[in-house]
Write a protein that holds these residues in place. Structure first.
Motif, short mmCIF file in Angstrom:
data_model
loop_
_atom_site.label_atom_id
_atom_site.label_comp_id
_atom_site.label_asym_id
_atom_site.label_seq_id
_atom_site.Cartn_x
_atom_site.Cartn_y
_atom_site.Cartn_z
N THR A 154 -17.54 11.88 -9.50
CA THR A 154 -16.37 12.36 -8.75
C THR A 154 -16.81 12.76 -7.35
OG1 THR A 154 -15.37 13.14 -10.79
CG2 THR A 154 -14.50 14.05 -8.74
N ILE A 155 -16.11 12.19 -6.35
CA ILE A 155 -16.38 12.52 -4.95
C ILE A 155 -15.06 12.86 -4.28
CG2 ILE A 155 -18.44 11.07 -4.83
CD1 ILE A 155 -16.79 8.93 -3.42
N ASN A 156 -15.12 13.39 -3.08
CA ASN A 156 -13.91 13.74 -2.34
C ASN A 156 -13.56 12.64 -1.36
OD1 ASN A 156 -13.54 16.36 -3.51
ND2 ASN A 156 -15.24 17.08 -2.25
N SER A 159 -15.15 6.38 1.08
CA SER A 159 -13.99 6.68 0.23
C SER A 159 -12.74 7.06 1.02
CB SER A 159 -14.35 7.80 -0.74
OG SER A 159 -14.62 9.00 -0.03
N ASN A 160 -12.79 7.01 2.35
CA ASN A 160 -11.62 7.37 3.16
C ASN A 160 -10.45 6.42 2.85
OD1 ASN A 160 -10.29 8.95 5.05
ND2 ASN A 160 -10.77 7.53 6.72
N GLY A 161 -9.32 6.98 2.44
CA GLY A 161 -8.13 6.18 2.13
C GLY A 161 -8.21 5.49 0.78
N LYS A 162 -9.13 5.93 -0.06
CA LYS A 162 -9.33 5.31 -1.38
C LYS A 162 -9.25 6.36 -2.49
CE LYS A 162 -10.50 1.30 0.40
NZ LYS A 162 -9.61 0.18 0.31
N PRO A 163 -8.08 7.00 -2.68
CA PRO A 163 -8.02 8.03 -3.73
C PRO A 163 -8.01 7.41 -5.13
CG PRO A 163 -5.85 7.68 -2.79
CD PRO A 163 -6.82 6.85 -1.99
N ASN A 164 -8.35 8.24 -6.11
CA ASN A 164 -8.34 7.91 -7.53
C ASN A 164 -9.52 7.04 -7.93
OD1 ASN A 164 -5.94 9.44 -7.91
ND2 ASN A 164 -4.78 7.74 -7.02
#
Length: 158
Positions: free
Chosen positions: A59-61, A116-121
């Motif tokens: 899990t990352i932010n 991960s910018n703009g890549k939720p879930n």
């Protein structure tokens, strides 16, 4: 007269049959020689043996940029050359040894960065490697669960 004609016909048929057998034997001999030459020139290929072919970042932010180093060994019988490596989207960028030969038995590394910018879930990405292996391509995978930056509209803010 009929006997002479039938005799000539029989002799002609026998001569044609024997020619076909000789031609067939000659073709089989040529095929065997060609196969022997090809076997003697059997091409040897490198092989990429990865320590792992999939990495889970956990899990990352959202907005985090994480990276992982994939280690591989050339377990084949020829020098390995990686000609290209590409992520399944622009957020996944591999770095690999360019214009280098990795000799049989030697190790190499490929670093994969994931933005991960703009890549939720849940995210699952692949990296396609083009090299001079027998298959021609190899695939690595990364995955991560990305916590979104902003809570969804309409949900209570804590």
């Amino acid at each position: 007269m009929k006997r002479i004609f039938l005799s000539l016909l029989a002799v002609g048929a026998l001569s044609l049959t024997s020619c076909k057998q000789n031609a067939a034997e000659e073709v089989d001999t040529k095929k065997a020689e060609t196969a022997a030459v090809q076997d003697s020139k059997e091409q040897k290929f490198p092989e990429m043996q990865f320590d792992e072919s999939m990495h889970d970042f956990g899990t990352i932010n959202e907005g985090d940029i994480v990276e992982h180093v994939f280690t591989f060994t050339n377990t084949g019988e020829a020098p390995l050359v990686i000609t290209n490596a590409k992520g399944s989207c622009g957020c996944t960028v591999p770095t690999y040894p360019r214009n280098e030969q990795i000799m049989p038995g030697d190790k190499g590394e490929m670093t994969v960065k994931f933005n991960s910018n703009g890549k939720p879930n849940q995210q699952m990405k692949s990296i396609r490697i083009t090299a001079n292996t027998e298959k021609g391509t190899e695939t690595l995978r990364i995955k991560a669960f990305v916590n979104p930056k902003n809570p969804k509209a309409g949900s209570p803010v804590k």
